[in-house]
Design an enzyme around this catalytic site. Structure first.
Site, PDB file in Angstrom:
ATOM      1  CB  THR A  83      52.140  25.024 -16.677  1.00  0.00           C
ATOM      2  OG1 THR A  83      53.370  25.766 -16.917  1.00  0.00           O
ATOM      3  CG2 THR A  83      51.539  25.792 -15.725  1.00  0.00           C
ATOM      4  CB  CYS A 196      58.265  21.310 -20.698  1.00  0.00           C
ATOM      5  SG  CYS A 196      56.593  22.211 -21.663  1.00  0.00           S
TER       6      CYS A 196
END
Length: 229
Positions: A83, A196
């Site tokens: 992430t 992202c």
């Protein structure tokens, strides 16, 4: 090969991509039936999101550090956090283990600099776009970072959490991202960072006039290369 520990589940949609991309990279580089030795801890993302929005970063840091230690104890020779946003806590994770931490920002910046770009447009969660932890990491590689204005950042963030993390890929959202990227290019961005790990589900190279850098793929490939040695 060396075992890589993956901290995933943020969200599981993109973590599944990591598993696929890492093993494809190993297969393509080594051939035959080779695949990557991996250890994975997958979070319940709802709890992580609640910590993020409540500002409970110290609690999240303690949890991630403990998971990293467990992966190292289980045999991981490097840690990859699947992430971008939670790299806000990379220092706490790095200080909790003795094995290398494969930083997504460094891997992405190095790929961009190798292509000769310097001015980049950044998309990601509101935390990634608005706080210093990620942008400063890119600036350390001599990159000039552009982010969208507030209303566009809100839409980019909403689409990530309310749609992409749930596996929803919608045409209106793709058009919104295309408009946001076009505005960054008009402002001088030479390339776009898909900052992202879920964004790659929605847009890619065909959605903007400049080169895109998919942090999910770049990070996964870097982890695979470490495993191969």
């Amino acid at each position: 090969m060396q075992t890589v520990g993956l901290i995933g589940g943020m969200s599981w949609e993109s973590t599944a991509l990591y598993y696929k991309l890492i093993n494809e990279r190993v297969r393509d580089r080594m051939g035959k039936l080779h695949s990557a030795p991996l250890l994975m801890y997958s979070y319940d993302f709802q709890g992580i999101k609640e910590m993020q929005y409540a500002g409970r970063w110290s609690e999240a840091a303690a949890s991630l550090a403990e998971v990293a230690r467990r992966l190292e104890s289980a045999g991981a020779r490097a840690i990859a956090l699947c992430t971008n946003t939670m790299h806000k806590l990379a220092p706490e994770i790095m200080s909790s283990v003795t094995v290398p931490f494969i930083h997504i920002g460094d891997a992405t910046a190095q790929r961009i600099r190798a292509k000769g770009y310097r001015r980049v447009g950044l998309l990601g969660t509101k935390f990634t776009m608005e706080e210093h932890f990620y942008i400063d990491r890119l600036r350390a590689h001599d990159l000039d970072v552009l982010i969208p204005p507030a209303d566009e950042r809100a839409d980019v963030n909403r689409i990530i959490y309310d749609e992409l993390c749930l596996g929803i890929v919608a045409a209106p959202s793709r058009r919104r991202y295309q408009d946001v990227m076009a505005a960054l290019v008009a402002a001088g961005a030479e390339c776009i960072i898909l900052g992202c790990t879920e964004i790659t589900m929605l847009v890619g190279p065909d959605d903007t006039s400049v080169e895109t850098f998919d942090t999910t793929a770049i990070h996964a490939e870097t982890a695979a290369d470490f495993a191969i040695g």
